[in-house]
Design an enzyme around this catalytic site. Structure first.
Site, PDB file in Angstrom:
ATOM      1  N   LYS A  42       0.854  -1.200   0.000  1.00  0.00           N
ATOM      2  CA  LYS A  42       0.000   0.000   0.000  1.00  0.00           C
ATOM      3  C   LYS A  42       0.888   1.248   0.000  1.00  0.00           C
ATOM      4  O   LYS A  42       1.477   1.592   1.023  1.00  0.00           O
ATOM      5  CB  LYS A  42      -0.929   0.045   1.209  1.00  0.00           C
ATOM      6  CG  LYS A  42      -2.018   1.111   0.999  1.00  0.00           C
ATOM      7  CD  LYS A  42      -2.760   1.495   2.256  1.00  0.00           C
ATOM      8  CE  LYS A  42      -2.040   2.545   3.067  1.00  0.00           C
ATOM      9  NZ  LYS A  42      -1.849   3.834   2.375  1.00  0.00           N
ATOM     10  N   GLU A  81      10.406   0.783  10.139  1.00  0.00           N
ATOM     11  CA  GLU A  81      11.411   1.831   9.953  1.00  0.00           C
ATOM     12  C   GLU A  81      10.689   3.142  10.192  1.00  0.00           C
ATOM     13  O   GLU A  81       9.863   3.560   9.383  1.00  0.00           O
ATOM     14  CB  GLU A  81      12.022   1.754   8.560  1.00  0.00           C
ATOM     15  CG  GLU A  81      13.388   2.407   8.499  1.00  0.00           C
ATOM     16  CD  GLU A  81      13.334   3.829   8.014  1.00  0.00           C
ATOM     17  OE1 GLU A  81      13.087   4.735   8.854  1.00  0.00           O
ATOM     18  OE2 GLU A  81      13.541   4.052   6.812  1.00  0.00           O
ATOM     19  N   CYS A  97      13.577  10.379   6.649  1.00  0.00           N
ATOM     20  CA  CYS A  97      13.557   9.817   8.005  1.00  0.00           C
ATOM     21  C   CYS A  97      14.911   9.988   8.687  1.00  0.00           C
ATOM     22  O   CYS A  97      14.985  10.118   9.900  1.00  0.00           O
ATOM     23  CB  CYS A  97      13.134   8.360   7.973  1.00  0.00           C
ATOM     24  SG  CYS A  97      14.077   7.391   6.807  1.00  0.00           S
ATOM     25  N   GLU A 108      10.076  14.878  15.613  1.00  0.00           N
ATOM     26  CA  GLU A 108      10.408  14.819  14.195  1.00  0.00           C
ATOM     27  C   GLU A 108       9.513  15.786  13.423  1.00  0.00           C
ATOM     28  O   GLU A 108       8.293  15.715  13.522  1.00  0.00           O
ATOM     29  CB  GLU A 108      10.225  13.397  13.669  1.00  0.00           C
ATOM     30  CG  GLU A 108      10.707  13.274  12.245  1.00  0.00           C
ATOM     31  CD  GLU A 108      10.584  11.866  11.687  1.00  0.00           C
ATOM     32  OE1 GLU A 108       9.551  11.228  11.929  1.00  0.00           O
ATOM     33  OE2 GLU A 108      11.521  11.424  11.014  1.00  0.00           O
TER      34      GLU A 108
END
Ligand code: ADP
Ligand code: MG
Length: 503
Positions: A192, A267, A301, A399
Site C-alpha cells: 500500500k 522503519e 527519516c 520529528e
C-alpha cells in the site's frame, strides 16, 4: 467575490479534465475499488488534481490478501526456482531503467521533489531490484553439526504473505525496498503506497505481468491508512508486516499485529544528530550540514535535523550555514536548477509551518521561518535554521519531517555524545572530524543504526538500513533485507537403521 469563485471552479474543472484515472492492481489485473470510490492525487507544486485513484477498503484488502494467499499456496509461484525469481527482478530493473525519464517526471509531479533527486531515486529503485535479483540465488541453508548419525539441515523458506505499507517521501524507492527482497525470498505481497503518492507504484504495477510475475504475487492497493492500511495489518492471513512511516502509526501497527503474532519490521522516524567538531573541514562541514537536513525538502527519516557544533566554530558555523541556506534555489520541481521543491501536501505544510512557529518561541531564528514570498502557490516552505536550541526544546525532540534545522552548541566529545544520544530515536547520525580516532570513538558511542563519518545521507543497497530505540526494528537492504522475509526450518534426517526412542 463571484468572479473569484468562478475562477476557482474553472481551475478545478480544468484540473479534473487533466486528471488521469488510475486503477489499482490485484491478482494481475487493474481494478476499481469494490465500492467504486476514488480519491484525488495532488501535485503539491501547482495544488492541482493530477490523478484519481481507487479508494480501497476492507473488501478490497480481503480480495488482495486472498489473491496473495492463493498465489503463495498454489499455481506457478511456489514452483519457481530462485533463478526464476532472480530473472523476474532483473527484468523489472531493466524496465524501470527504460522508463526512467517518465517515472522521474511522474515522481516529481506527485511528490514535489526536485527532478534531479527524482532521477536518482528511480535509478536507485532499479538498482534495488538488480541487487535482490542477484541475491535470490544466494540464500543459503546450513548443515548443522549434530552429534549423531544424521543429516541436520536448516532450510530458508519464504515467510508467506507480506503486507507492506510505505510513506510518501521516496515513493517508488520505498516500494522497491519492500517488493524486491520479498519477491526474491518467494513471498507474496500486498503493497500500500501512501495516499499522497501512489502514482509511480501504480505505473510500476503495469510492468509486473510482462516481467513474468504470476498473478497475485505482488498486489498494489491504493487507499488511506485507516481504511486500507489497518485492515491489511489486522488480516489473519497476513504473516508479516513491513512498515515505513511515522512513530505513532508504527506503534499502532505493532498492537494491531499482536493478535495474530505477525512478524513486524518497522522503519520509523528520527531526530538524527549531525555532529561537527572544530577540527572538521569547515567548507565541507557547512555543505554537509545543509545536505544532511535539507535534501528532499527535509522529508527524510534520516534527516540530520539536530546539528551539534563544537563551541570554537559555533558562531561562524551558524553564520556560514545560514548565508548559504538563504541561497538555496527553491522552485518548481521540474526545473533542473531547482534544489528544493514544495512539501508533499497541505497537511505536511501545516505541520511544518506550526513547528516553525513553535521554534520562534523556543530558539533564535537564523534563516527562513516561513513561506517563500516568491512562490505564488504550492506547499513551499523556506529552508529554516534555528540556533541556540536547547536539546529539550520541542523542535529538538520531535520529528518535523521538513526543512527545519536546529543548531545546538556543545563543549567537548563527551558533551556531544550525551546530547546526541538524548533522544527517543536512534535511526541515524553523522560525525565530522579530521581526527579518525575521535570520530570512531564517537561512532561507537552513538546509539543509532546508521552512522556516517564526514558525510551524511548516502545510502547503499548493499548496507543495512534501520534504527535503534524508537526508530523501529529490523533491517532493510543488503542481506539483512531478505532475512526479514525468510523463515528457518530445521530438517533432521535420521541415518541410523533404527530411530532413537525408548518404546
Ligand atoms: P504521515 O502521517 O507522516 O504521512 P504515516 O505514518 O501516517 O505518516 O503514513 C505512512 C503510511 O502509513 C501511509 O501509507 C499511510 O496510509 C499508512 N497508515 C497511516 N495510518 C495507518 C494505520 N492506522 N494503519 C495502517 N497504515 C496506516
Ligand atoms: Mg498519518
Amino acid at each position: 467575490m463571484a468572479s473569484k469563485a468562478k475562477a476557482i471552479a474553472a481551475k478545478s474543472a480544468k484540473s479534473k479534465a487533466a486528471a488521469r484515472k488510475y486503477k489499482m492492481y490485484i491478482n494481475g489485473e487493474f481494478v476499481e475499488a469494490r465500492s467504486g470510490k476514488v480519491f484525488p492525487v495532488i501535485n503539491p507544486s501547482t495544488e492541482e488534481v493530477i490523478a484519481e485513484v481507487p479508494e480501497a477498503d476492507e473488501n478490497d484488502v480481503n480480495r488482495a490478501v486472498a489473491a496473495a494467499k492463493a498465489a503463495f499456496n498454489s499455481g506457478a509461484w511456489p514452483q519457481t526456482t530462485a533463478q526464476d525469481r532472480g530473472r523476474i527482478l532483473f527484468r523489472l530493473a531493466e524496465r524501470i531503467r527504460k522508463e526512467a525519464a517518465h517515472l522521474a517526471d511522474l515522481e516529481c509531479r506527485n511528490s514535489g521533489k526536485p527532478i534531479v533527486e527524482a532521477e536518482y531515486d528511480i535509478a536507485d529503485a532499479a538498482t534495488c531490484f538488480e541487487y535482490y535479483g542477484g541475491m535470490a540465488t544466494k540464500v543459503l541453508g546450513h548443515v548443522n553439526p549434530v552429534p549423531d548419525n544424521a543429516l541436520s539441515l536448516s532450510l530458508r523458506e519464504p515467510i508467506g504473505i507480506a503486507a507492506q505499507i510505505i510513506p510518501w517521501n521516496y515513493p517508488l524507492l520505498m516500494a522497491a525496498w519492500k517488493l524486491a527482497p520479498a519477491i526474491a525470498a518467494g513471498c507474496t505481497c500486498i503493497l500500500k503506497p501512501a495516499e499522497q503518492t501512489p502514482l509511480t507504484a501504480l505505473e510500476f504495477a503495469g510492468y509486473l505481468t510482462e516481467a513474468g510475475l504470476p498473478p497475485g504475487v505482488a498486489n498494489i492497493i491504493t487507499g488511506f491508512g485507516e481504511g486500507a492500511g489497518a485492515p491489511l495489518v489486522k488480516h489473519p492471513d497476513v504473516n508479516k508486516v513491513a512498515f515505513t512511516g511515522s512513530g505513532a502509526v508504527g506503534k499502532a501497527i505493532v498492537k494491531m499485529a499482536a493478535d495474530t503474532l505477525k512478524r513486524v519490521t518497522l522503519e520509523l522516524g528520527g531526530k538524527s544528530p549531525n555532529i561537527f567538531f572544530a577540527d572538521a573541514d569547515f567548507e565541507a562541514a557547512i555543505d554537509g550540514a545543509l545536505f544532511g537536513v535539507f535534501i528532499n525538502q527535509g522529508e527524510v527519516c534520516s534527516a540530520g535535523s539536530r546539528i551539534l557544533v563544537e563551541k570554537p566554530i559555533y558562531s561562524k558555523f551558524v553564520d556560514a550555514m545560514s548565508a548559504k541556506a538563504k541561497k538555496i534555489r527553491l522552485g518548481p520541481p521540474l526545473e533542473r536548477e531547482t534544489k528544493m521543491g514544495p512539501l508533499v501536501s497541505k497537511e505536511q505544510f501545516d505541520r511544518v509551518s506550526a513547528y516553525q512557529e513553535i521554534g520562534k518561541k523556543e530558539a533564535k531564528l537564523a534563516a527562513g521561518g516561513g513561506r517563500p514570498s516568491s512562490m505564488k502557490h504550492g506547499y513551499y516552505v523556506e529552508p529554516t535554521i534555528f540556533y541556540d536550541v536547547d536539546n529539550s526544546a520541542r523542535i529538538a525532540r520531535e520529528e518535523i519531517f521538513g526543512p527545519v534545522a536546529t543548531v545546538i552548541p556543545f563543549t567537548n566529545e563527551a558533551d556531544a555524545i550525551k546530547i546526541a544520544n538524548d533522544t527517543p530515536y536512534g535511526l541515524a547520525a553523522a560525525v565530522w572530524s579530521r581526527d579518525i580516532f575521535k570520530a570512531f570513538r564517537v561512532v561507537k558511542a552513538l546509539r543509532a543504526g546508521i552512522v556516517w563519518v564526514n558525510h551524511m545521507q548516502p545510502t547503499y543497497v548493499e548496507a543495512p538500513w534501520g534504527g535503534y530505540k524508537q526508530s523501529g526494528f529490523g533491517r532493510e537492504l543488503g542481506p539483512w533485507g531478505i532475512e526479514e522475509y525468510l523463515e528457518t526450518k530445521q530438517v533432521h534426517i535420521n541415518l541410523n537403521e533404527q530411530p532413537i526412542g525408548w518404546y
